[in-house]
Design an enzyme around this catalytic site. Structure first.
Site, PDB file in Angstrom:
ATOM      1  N   LYS A 121     -53.371  33.089 -12.289  1.00  0.00           N
ATOM      2  CA  LYS A 121     -51.981  33.194 -12.726  1.00  0.00           C
ATOM      3  C   LYS A 121     -51.624  32.047 -13.664  1.00  0.00           C
ATOM      4  O   LYS A 121     -51.980  30.889 -13.413  1.00  0.00           O
ATOM      5  CB  LYS A 121     -51.073  33.197 -11.496  1.00  0.00           C
ATOM      6  CG  LYS A 121     -49.590  33.405 -11.775  1.00  0.00           C
ATOM      7  CD  LYS A 121     -48.836  33.467 -10.453  1.00  0.00           C
ATOM      8  CE  LYS A 121     -47.342  33.678 -10.638  1.00  0.00           C
ATOM      9  NZ  LYS A 121     -46.643  33.790  -9.336  1.00  0.00           N
ATOM     10  N   SER A 142     -44.036  36.744  -3.947  1.00  0.00           N
ATOM     11  CA  SER A 142     -44.712  37.011  -5.212  1.00  0.00           C
ATOM     12  C   SER A 142     -46.198  37.317  -5.124  1.00  0.00           C
ATOM     13  O   SER A 142     -46.841  37.540  -6.143  1.00  0.00           O
ATOM     14  CB  SER A 142     -44.495  35.831  -6.169  1.00  0.00           C
ATOM     15  OG  SER A 142     -43.137  35.676  -6.474  1.00  0.00           O
ATOM     16  N   SER A 152     -43.868  37.490  -8.802  1.00  0.00           N
ATOM     17  CA  SER A 152     -44.113  36.992 -10.140  1.00  0.00           C
ATOM     18  C   SER A 152     -45.591  37.047 -10.527  1.00  0.00           C
ATOM     19  O   SER A 152     -45.943  36.776 -11.673  1.00  0.00           O
ATOM     20  CB  SER A 152     -43.624  35.539 -10.235  1.00  0.00           C
ATOM     21  OG  SER A 152     -44.310  34.726  -9.277  1.00  0.00           O
TER      22      SER A 152
END
Length: 404
Positions: free
Chosen positions: A52, A145, A121
């Site tokens: 990420k 997330s 996210s």
């Protein structure tokens, strides 16, 4: 170990698919991928991993999902990136994230539910695994997330207990809540991934027969009623576990669950303002309206309110550590509903926030669907620190869903 030709094929596949999927913020070139792969050894050798884009990488851009950091190159790697490299994984690229891991949607699409949000996210990480572009990915969870996008994209997501995976070198949003999360295609692959990423702090348990498990199903939730899709998914999960031989016991969530849910927003809001203080002071005009409004509202949280919320959090964690009498793990929905249609929202984290604050390990297991046939994950929640129990129970649920 991946060969030069197989790496080139994998990268070509990712580039072609990502034109529409938009799961990657940046991708390694063929030459650097081959050079790195030739030197990597360890339990994850040959495994491609997407990380990420809130984790620092010295050899790939790290933009935190914000134009403020376009082209940013950190001087060093985040700790989790270093751990994965030492374990032999090839960090193939940076997966797309929402802005500073908050709620402004990323450009990523959902390969498991076309036309629907992939969640947030950690949207890019979940989508990259769901599309078969990488077997493993790293995300994060401050509210929901990891578990929520895993649910929406139909993959396995794992949020460990605090401090199992290091957050050093991760762009902080809320230091009391930020947790490194992982994505994989199966619970078995997740267990191996978690073991390597944790430096053997999470070691798979010897398999236990389904009949040795007592799975608690809450009779209600302090954060809201079950949607029709959540009820359908829970019904499938409960029936599958019973058919496999597990004992399913209805239970009442103790007061610490509601206390944690309430404290979460205050803790996150107060800390986010301070984590993003420099950006607020120097580049607030480059925030999305959604993030700017959230931070401005969070400025009104007083120090006294924060201190009180932290005291509530500490009590709730201590009480949660005592767990529920006679219950091994809890079964809950991974998300309130199926992935919402469209891309205007990333969904909500109501079924995840309390467990994040409580440091209770959670694994999201795919295999159920909602009323419209879109993915609905089921979440196994274990006592804090019992990440091995969480993954072992997740494997039982996974097998039960597949057999049903």
């Amino acid at each position: 170990m991946a060969t030069q030709s197989s790496l080139a094929e994998a990268l070509a596949k990712i580039r072609a698919a990502d034109l529409d999927l938009k799961a990657f913020a940046s991708l390694r070139d063929d030459a650097s991928a081959v050079a790195l792969a030739s030197r990597l050894t360890g339990p994850l050798a040959g495994q491609l991993v997407a990380v990420k884009d809130i984790f620092d990488t010295a050899d790939l851009p790290t933009c935190y999902g914000s134009p403020i950091y376009a082209g940013h190159r950190p001087a060093s790697d985040a700790a989790i990136v270093g751990i994965l490299r030492r374990a032999g994984a090839l960090v193939i690229g940076k997966s797309a994230t929402t802005e500073f891991a908050y709620l402004e949607p990323a450009p990523t699409r959902n390969p498991a539910a076309p036309g629907c949000t992939p969640g947030g996210s950690s949207a890019g990480s979940a989508a990259a695994v769901a599309a078969g572009l990488v077997p493993l990915a790293v995300g994060s969870q401050t509210g929901g997330s990891t578990i929520r996008p895993a649910s929406y994209c139909g993959v396995v997501g794992f949020k460990p207990s605090f401090d199992v995976l290091p957050t050093a070198g991760m762009k902080c949003f809320s230091w009391s809540l930020d947790t490194v999360g992982l994505f994989a295609r199966s619970v078995r692959e997740m267990a191996a991934f978690a073991q390597a990423a944790s430096g053997n702090r999470v070691i798979a348990q010897a398999p236990r027969e389904p009949g040795a498990w007592v799975v608690g199903v809450p009779d209600s939730y302090p954060w809201g009623e079950l949607s029709a899709s959540a009820r359908e998914a829970m019904g499938r999960g409960v029936e599958s576990l019973r058919q496999a031989g597990a004992r399913v016991a209805h239970c009442t969530l103790p007061s610490w669950a509601a206390d944690a849910f309430t404290a979460h927003d205050i803790v996150q809001g107060w800390e986010s303002v301070r984590s993003l203080a420099r950006e607020m002071d120097t580049a607030a005009d480059r925030f999305s309206p959604l993030l700017r409004e959230y931070l401005n509202a969070s400025l009104r949280i007083s120090d006294e309110a924060y201190a009180k919320a932290q005291a509530v959090s500490a009590r709730a964690r201590a009480q949660c550590g005592e767990w529920l009498a006679g219950i091994d793990v809890l079964l809950t929905p991974s998300a309130p509903d199926e992935p919402p249609v469209g891309y205007a929202t990333t969904g909500t984290s109501t079924f995840n926030r309390a467990w994040t604050l409580l440091s209770a390990p959670c694994v999201g297991v795919p295999g159920a669907v909602g009323v419209n046939g879109r993915p609905m994950g089921l979440q196994i929640v274990a006592p804090p620190g019992r990440d091995d129990v969480c993954l072992a129970a997740g494997a039982v649920l996974e097998r039960a869903l597949q057999a049903a």
